[in-house]
Structures are given as structure tokens and as C-alpha cells.
Design a protein around this motif. Structure first.
Motif, PDB file in Angstrom:
ATOM      1  N   UNK A   1       0.816  -0.980  -0.245  1.00 21.99           N
ATOM      2  CA  UNK A   1      -0.279  -0.013   0.378  1.00 21.99           C
ATOM      3  C   UNK A   1       0.489   1.080   0.283  1.00 21.99           C
ATOM      4  N   UNK A   2       1.584   1.067   0.446  1.00 24.68           N
ATOM      5  CA  UNK A   2       3.240   2.270   0.628  1.00 24.68           C
ATOM      6  C   UNK A   2       3.744   2.372  -0.784  1.00 24.68           C
ATOM      7  N   UNK A   3       3.985   1.539  -1.934  1.00 26.71           N
ATOM      8  CA  UNK A   3       4.595   1.939  -2.713  1.00 26.71           C
ATOM      9  C   UNK A   3       2.719   2.244  -3.578  1.00 26.71           C
ATOM     10  N   UNK A   4       2.246   2.170  -3.526  1.00 30.86           N
ATOM     11  CA  UNK A   4       0.790   2.806  -4.548  1.00 30.86           C
ATOM     12  C   UNK A   4       1.039   3.793  -3.927  1.00 30.86           C
ATOM     13  N   UNK A   5       0.704   4.287  -2.895  1.00 29.43           N
ATOM     14  CA  UNK A   5       0.640   5.988  -1.674  1.00 29.43           C
ATOM     15  C   UNK A   5       2.050   6.811  -3.535  1.00 29.43           C
ATOM     16  N   UNK A   6       3.504   6.097  -2.681  1.00 25.84           N
ATOM     17  CA  UNK A   6       4.364   6.715  -3.248  1.00 25.84           C
ATOM     18  C   UNK A   6       4.296   7.098  -4.768  1.00 25.84           C
ATOM     19  N   UNK A   7       4.083   6.133  -5.545  1.00 21.28           N
ATOM     20  CA  UNK A   7       3.282   5.907  -6.600  1.00 21.28           C
ATOM     21  C   UNK A   7       2.804   7.300  -7.265  1.00 21.28           C
ATOM     22  N   UNK A   8       1.158   7.379  -6.294  1.00 22.70           N
ATOM     23  CA  UNK A   8       0.704   8.540  -6.728  1.00 22.70           C
ATOM     24  C   UNK A   8       0.711   9.522  -6.295  1.00 22.70           C
ATOM     25  N   UNK A   9       1.611   9.570  -4.998  1.00 17.65           N
ATOM     26  CA  UNK A   9       1.804  10.504  -4.561  1.00 17.65           C
ATOM     27  C   UNK A   9       3.004  12.065  -5.574  1.00 17.65           C
TER      28      UNK A   9
ATOM     29  N   UNK B   1      -4.482  16.431   1.009  1.00 20.60           N
ATOM     30  CA  UNK B   1      -4.081  15.301  -0.769  1.00 20.60           C
ATOM     31  C   UNK B   1      -5.683  14.431  -0.619  1.00 20.60           C
ATOM     32  N   UNK B   2      -5.768  14.824  -1.869  1.00 18.52           N
ATOM     33  CA  UNK B   2      -7.230  13.392  -1.818  1.00 18.52           C
ATOM     34  C   UNK B   2      -6.524  13.311  -3.181  1.00 18.52           C
ATOM     35  N   UNK B   3      -6.565  11.895  -3.490  1.00 17.21           N
ATOM     36  CA  UNK B   3      -5.715  10.926  -4.579  1.00 17.21           C
ATOM     37  C   UNK B   3      -7.342  11.079  -5.803  1.00 17.21           C
ATOM     38  N   UNK B   4      -6.481  10.824  -6.881  1.00 20.42           N
ATOM     39  CA  UNK B   4      -7.116  10.824  -8.149  1.00 20.42           C
ATOM     40  C   UNK B   4      -8.241  10.510  -8.172  1.00 20.42           C
ATOM     41  N   UNK B   5      -8.410   8.821  -6.956  1.00 17.47           N
ATOM     42  CA  UNK B   5      -9.728   8.246  -6.818  1.00 17.47           C
ATOM     43  C   UNK B   5     -10.238   8.612  -6.118  1.00 17.47           C
ATOM     44  N   UNK B   6     -10.429  10.006  -5.741  1.00 17.30           N
ATOM     45  CA  UNK B   6     -11.315  11.252  -4.115  1.00 17.30           C
ATOM     46  C   UNK B   6     -11.295  11.414  -3.222  1.00 17.30           C
ATOM     47  N   UNK B   7     -10.151  10.070  -3.259  1.00 18.97           N
ATOM     48  CA  UNK B   7     -10.166   9.335  -1.608  1.00 18.97           C
ATOM     49  C   UNK B   7      -9.548  10.267  -0.718  1.00 18.97           C
ATOM     50  N   UNK B   8      -9.202  11.121   0.670  1.00 20.79           N
ATOM     51  CA  UNK B   8      -8.685  11.962   1.200  1.00 20.79           C
ATOM     52  C   UNK B   8      -7.462  10.614   1.945  1.00 20.79           C
ATOM     53  N   UNK B   9      -6.116  11.301   1.469  1.00 16.91           N
ATOM     54  CA  UNK B   9      -4.636  10.606   2.018  1.00 16.91           C
ATOM     55  C   UNK B   9      -4.636  11.325   3.174  1.00 16.91           C
ATOM     56  N   UNK B  10      -4.380  11.020   4.554  1.00 18.39           N
ATOM     57  CA  UNK B  10      -3.612  10.938   5.472  1.00 18.39           C
ATOM     58  C   UNK B  10      -2.510  11.703   5.769  1.00 18.39           C
ATOM     59  N   UNK B  11      -2.099  12.554   5.646  1.00 15.85           N
ATOM     60  CA  UNK B  11      -0.179  13.575   5.821  1.00 15.85           C
ATOM     61  C   UNK B  11       0.373  12.019   7.246  1.00 15.85           C
TER      62      UNK B  11
ATOM     63  N   UNK C   1       5.298   9.998   5.963  1.00 13.32           N
ATOM     64  CA  UNK C   1       6.347   8.993   6.491  1.00 13.32           C
ATOM     65  C   UNK C   1       6.617   7.991   5.211  1.00 13.32           C
ATOM     66  N   UNK C   2       5.552   8.175   4.232  1.00 14.93           N
ATOM     67  CA  UNK C   2       5.931   7.270   2.366  1.00 14.93           C
ATOM     68  C   UNK C   2       6.918   8.786   1.457  1.00 14.93           C
TER      69      UNK C   2
ATOM     70  N   UNK D   1      10.968   7.858   0.664  1.00 13.81           N
ATOM     71  CA  UNK D   1      11.309   7.959   0.073  1.00 13.81           C
ATOM     72  C   UNK D   1      11.715   9.029  -1.358  1.00 13.81           C
ATOM     73  N   UNK D   2      12.235  10.020  -0.320  1.00 11.46           N
ATOM     74  CA  UNK D   2      12.692  10.894  -0.693  1.00 11.46           C
ATOM     75  C   UNK D   2      11.918  12.242  -1.039  1.00 11.46           C
ATOM     76  N   UNK D   3      10.829  11.998  -1.563  1.00  8.88           N
ATOM     77  CA  UNK D   3       9.359  13.106  -1.865  1.00  8.88           C
ATOM     78  C   UNK D   3       9.238  13.465  -1.163  1.00  8.88           C
ATOM     79  N   UNK D   4      10.012  13.253  -0.050  1.00 10.22           N
ATOM     80  CA  UNK D   4       9.635  15.183   0.875  1.00 10.22           C
ATOM     81  C   UNK D   4      10.686  16.769   0.898  1.00 10.22           C
ATOM     82  N   UNK D   5      11.357  16.476  -0.284  1.00  8.75           N
ATOM     83  CA  UNK D   5      12.281  17.475  -0.655  1.00  8.75           C
ATOM     84  C   UNK D   5      11.655  17.792  -1.921  1.00  8.75           C
TER      85      UNK D   5
END
Length: 571
Positions: A313-321, A354-364, A369-370, A374-378
Motif C-alpha cells: 500500500x505504501x508503494x502504491x501511495x508513493x507512486x500516486x504521490x 491530498x485527495x488522490x486521483x480516486x477522490x479519496x483523502x489521504x491522511x498526512x 512518512x512515505x 522515498x525522498x519525495x519529501x524534498x
């Protein structure tokens, strides 16, 4: 050199026609003369009166030990039924593989039966044999090298997967388990003692681990310092735990390398096969995942589906993020920070939503943490800084002057390590025409302990831009108070864990009072998080707390709603 396939086909077909023509014109002697011209074993075989007869055979055929009499030939003894079936069919060609001899000196032939079209009912055919023994032995040798680790002689990753797959097909998935072992601190040993010593250690570890296994267990080296074991579960899953314990015990005795005695610790992950596992590769991946968890927990870990699903699930979040950041699909919400004495809003904390492309809000709590791992924090932090500065500029434009508040932005410890923070902040301020005093940067205590000297330089550079610096979640980390005194911190934020329920807990009141006294002694202001009642706000104000933040004042809201709240409360 072996004949090519096309050349062999042409040779066999020509030989069949030539031998048959010679046999008709000149009898068996003429056929034998033609066959002797062929470089491969060949014979003309006839099915007569319920038995086989060699009409003629060539010299290579005899030298192969295939005989001159059909009754005594291993060719007829082993392939007789296949030859009969071909002769009784209407076909003109047939190729089959044939092995002659025992395993040690076994020879491999490609056997070809051929006859002319239109003469399928005459019961005779030409048989030629191509010796493929050398070719097959070379192929098997190369394949064995490809599937073997050159350092330890153990199966490598592909070889281990192939062996496991074969055993699973033979006895079923439920009878097997995979252990993955990773050596702790091996890279440090390799760096300090050199590659040769590292190789020597790997060989020694492999020998010890092999000695701790049962006879039918299979050990492989699947990576630089990673080993894998295929276990057959005779007594159930407990077998895997017992083997893991024996391996750990085997590695307790130090290894002697050069003038050093090296103690090797390892992390072990276990995956138990069951019908839900699709194949051998999936079982190996599960064991590797469990090993990664073992490196963090410090104990042997058995694969758990729930933990693996969470990781996926975290990998999926990383891709969408990643896509959301690239497409600017995130937003900032703003929560007010109020002066406890006057009730006026003096600042807003900017919080990513963040609300993802499926319209679901993702909690911070899920995507931050993802982003850090993953380094996306930069790029996320850079976007938040630019968006916050732009929002301040827009509020000032709507107010026609300084709107009277600044915006606080959180800086992640990972972001501080990987990014050039001061130049990034300076660029965002310049791009939006905002002064540094309008921005508060919040750092956690964990950010300070990672690299104190570097963080201190960064904080000094941020102060030179005129920004305000706040320490977030104070009291939950590991701050060195003597070092804290030297940092240019303006505000201490008291963590909500100390504020929530404070009125009914004397210990919490004592902690909050101590933090307030410390801040006063250091010349810092304070912000209490998690204020949800007027009584709590009044008590904190009476204790000397400067500012408050919490649901009592407002939840985080979008930029337009935050400006309306500012205009209403501060009018």
C-alpha cells in the motif's frame, strides 16, 4: 565441428535417396558404399517377417557400438517400437532424441528416420544419428556455472529459485519454507579489512551455516551478504524456527580474519509456504520482506500478510504521490495560531492535504512518512514553501497591505539532510515578493540530533533571511539543553501529548510549567498545541504560555477560508 541443422537435414535426405537408389541398382554393397561416405552413423533398416534386418550399416555406425546385426543392436532394442510405428505410418521423416549408456558415460544422439515419398509401405528406412554429447555437456556446464555462485560454490539467486520451484512442483507448496539471512555490518567489515577479507568471511559463514542445516536443506548465496535456505517442513513451521536458532548459535563464535576476531550477527526472515502463495519467487520475496523487518526489530521475523500488504500500500501511495506532486494536485490548509492573551490570530500553520486521483483523502500520517522514506519529501517541501509564500502575498494583496500574520511551515529532518534549505527558502521568498519575517520554519527535535553542526549552520542562514524559527513537538525528542541554548530558536511548541488532559493530570501541568520556565529563561516564546477548551486556554495563559493552537480556534481550512477567518477574528 557439428553439422548445422539445415546441413544435417540436407545430408540425411540426400543420403536416403542415394542409399535407396544404390540399393536398388547395385544391391547392398552399393548402398554400403554410399553410406560409408557419410560422416555420421547411418544404417538402412528393414522390417521383415516380424523382425528387423540391417540391410547395410556404415563404419561410424559400427564404431559407435551399435552393431552390425539388428538382433544385437541397442538401437533396435531401445527404439524398435518407435521404428515400427514410423514404418507403419505414412510419414517420410521423423526425428527423436535418444540417450545411450549410463549416466556417467551417457551419449546423446539426435536420431533421424527418413524414406522417399511414395514408398511408405515397403518397410525400410534410412536411420542417421548425430552425436550431440559434447554440445549438451557444454550447455549443461555453462548452465551450471550460470546457476552457481562463483565464490562459495553454492546455488545463486536464479539457481535457488529453480531448485525451489522444482521441489514445490514435486511435493507441494505447503511442505516448504524459505529462510533469508542477511549479515549485519558486513559492508563495514568489507570497507575496513578489504574485499579479500570480506570474501573469506562469506566463505566461512557459508560453511558454518551449511553445518547447521539438515542434510536435505538447500543453502544458496542470493546476494552480496545475503543467503537463502530452502527447508522441507517435516514437523511443521516449528522446523523453520529451530533451524534459524541453530544458525544464530553457529555464528556466535567469532571469525578469525587477519589479526582480528569478528563477531557476525545476522537478521533472519522466514516465509512459510501455503496455497495462497503463487510460486517460488513470491515465497522468496516474502522471506526477504520478513528479513527487512528483522533488521529493524532485532529478532527473527516470520512473514505476515498484513505487514506485506501495508508495504505494498505504501508503494502504491508513493507512486500516486509522485504523480500528485508533479501535477500540483496537493493543497495547503491553514490552522490559526492565536495570542492567548488577546485571542487574535498571529499566525497560521500550513499543513499539506491530498485527495488522490480516486477522490479519496489521504491522511498526512500516511503520505508524509512515505514521502520521507522515498525522498519525495524534498519536492514536497519545496512545493509547500513556494505555496505558503504565494499565499502570504495573495493575502497581503487582498488586504491592501500587510495582512498582519505570518505562515509556519514544517521542515522534515529528511528534508534538512537532503536539500539546501536556506537557498530554497530565499528563492521562494524572492519569487513571491515576501519578506523573511513573514515565514516561520518549524523543526523537530529529531532533526537537530541527526547532524547538529550542519543544522546549526542551516538555522543561522535561515535567521539571516529574517525568518522565525520554532522547535515543534518540544519534549518528545532528545534535545541537548546545553546545545539548545546556542541555537537561534524563537519559539518552543509544546506537544499536544502534554496539553491534552492537562487539567486533570498534575504531572502534565508540572511538565508544561517546566517547559514554560525553560523558554522564559532562554528568551523564547511558547505555543501550546491541542487546545480544545476555553478552560485549558485560560490556564495556559495564566501559566505564561504565549500562543495557542487547536480545534478551539479552528480546524485546518483552505486558504480562502483562512483569510475569511483572519478578517473576522482580527477586525
Amino acid at each position: 565441428m557439428l553439422l548445422s541443422r539445415r546441413a544435417r537435414d540436407k545430408t540425411d535426405a540426400s543420403a536416403a535417396q542415394a542409399a535407396d537408389a544404390s540399393s536398388r541398382m547395385f544391391g547392398p554393397a552399393g548402398a554400403a558404399q554410399v553410406l560409408n561416405m557419410l560422416p555420421v552413423p547411418a544404417a538402412i533398416v528393414e522390417w521383415r517377417d516380424g523382425g528387423f534386418v540391417f540391410e547395410t550399416v556404415n563404419r561410424p555406425f559400427r564404431l559407435c557400438g551399435l552393431g552390425t546385426l539388428a538382433d544385437h543392436s541397442p538401437l533396435i532394442a531401445q527404439l524398435g517400437p518407435r521404428i515400427v510405428a514410423f514404418l507403419e505410418s505414412q510419414g517420410t521423416e521423423l526425428e527423436i532424441d535418444w540417450e545411450l549408456g549410463e549416466a556417467v558415460d551417457c551419449r546423446h544422439f539426435r536420431v533421424r528416420m527418413a524414406r522417399r515419398a511414395g514408398e511408405a509401405s515397403q518397410g525400410r528406412c534410412l536411420i542417421t544419428l548425430i552425436d550431440q554429447t559434447g554440445e549438451l555437456r557444454t550447455q549443461r556446464s555453462l548452465r551450471r556455472e550460470m546457476l552457481t555462485d562463483s565464490l562459495t560454490g553454492l546455488p545463486n539467486r536464479p539457481g535457488f529459485g529453480e531448485t525451489l520451484e522444482g521441489e514445490i512442483e514435486r511435493v507441494g507448496m505447503g511442505r516448504h519454507a524459505v529462510l533469508v539471512i542477511n549479515l549485519d555490518r558486513f559492508s563495514r567489515i568489507n570497507a575496513c579489512l578489504g574485499g579479500l577479507s570480506g570474501d573469506e568471511l562469506l566463505i566461512s559463514v557459508a560453511r558454518r551455516v551449511k553445518g547447521a542445516l539438515r542434510a536435505h536443506d538447500v543453502l544458496a548465496r542470493t546476494g552480496g551478504d545475503e543467503f537463502a535456505i530452502q527447508l522441507t517442513l517435516d514437523e511443521g513451521p516449528s522446523d523453520a524456527l529451530h533451524v534459524a536458532k541453530r544458525i544464530q548459535n553457529a555464528l556466535t563464535t567469532p571469525f578469525r580474519l587477519s589479526d582480528f576476531e569478528i563477531r557476525v550477527d545476522c537478521s533472519i526472515g522466514i516465509a512459510i509456504g501455503d496455497e495462497a502463495v503463487a510460486d517460488a519467487e513470491e515465497l522468496i520475496r516474502h522471506a526477504q520482506f520478513a528479513m527487512k523487518r528483522a533488521k529493524k526489530s532485532g529478532r527473527t521475523e516470520v512473514y505476515q500478510t498484513r505487514a506485506f500488504d501495508l508495504a505494498r500500500q505504501q508503494f502504491s501511495i508513493e507512486t500516486e504521490l509522485r504523480r500528485a506532486i508533479d501535477n500540483a494536485e496537493l493543497t495547503l490548509h491553514f490552522q490559526p495560531i492565536c495570542d492567548l492573551a488577546s485571542g487574535r490570530i498571529i499566525s497560521f500553520e500550513a499543513l499539506a492535504r491530498w485527495t488522490n486521483e480516486h477522490g479519496q483523502p489521504i491522511s498526512p500520517n500516511e503520505f508524509i512518512p512515505v514521502a520521507e522514506e522515498s525522498g519525495l519529501i524534498v519536492p514536497l517541501g519545496r512545493w509547500a514553501m513556494d505555496c505558503a509564500a504565494r499565499t502570504v502575498a495573495e493575502w497581503d494583496a487582498r488586504a491592501g497591505a500587510d495582512c498582519g500574520v505570518n505562515v509556519a511551515i514544517n521542515l522534515s529532518a529528511i528534508q534538512l539532510q537532503r536539500d539546501q534549505i536556506a537557498p530554497m527558502v530565499e528563492a521562494a521568498l524572492a519569487a513571491n515578493g515576501v519578506e523573511g519575517r513573514r515565514i516561520t520554519l518549524e523543526l523537530t527535535e529529531s532533526a537537530l540530533v541527526t547532524d547538529p553542526d550542519r543544522i546549526s549552520q542551516t538555522m543561522q542562514a535561515l535567521k539571516s533571511l529574517g525568518t522565525t524559527l520554532a522547535m515543534d513537538d518540544f519534549g518528545t525528542g532528545y534535545s541537548n539543553l546545553a546545545y539548545l541554548q546556542k541555537l537561534p530558536i524563537d519559539i518552543l511548541k509544546i506537544d499536544r501529548s502534554f496539553v491534552t488532559g492537562m487539567l486533570a493530570d498534575r504531572d502534565k501541568i508540572a511538565i508544561v510549567r517546566a517547559i514554560l520556565s525553560l523558554a522564559q529563561a532562554l528568551g523564547m516564546r511558547t505555543t501550546a498545541e491541542g487546545i480544545e477548551s476555553n478552560d485549558l486556554a485560560q490556564t495556559l495563559a495564566a501559566l505564561g504560555c504565549s500562543y495557542g493552537q487547536g480545534f478551539l480556534y479552528a480546524r485546518p481550512v483552505p486558504a480562502d477560508a483562512a483569510y475569511a477567518l483572519l478578517a473576522d477574528r482580527n477586525s
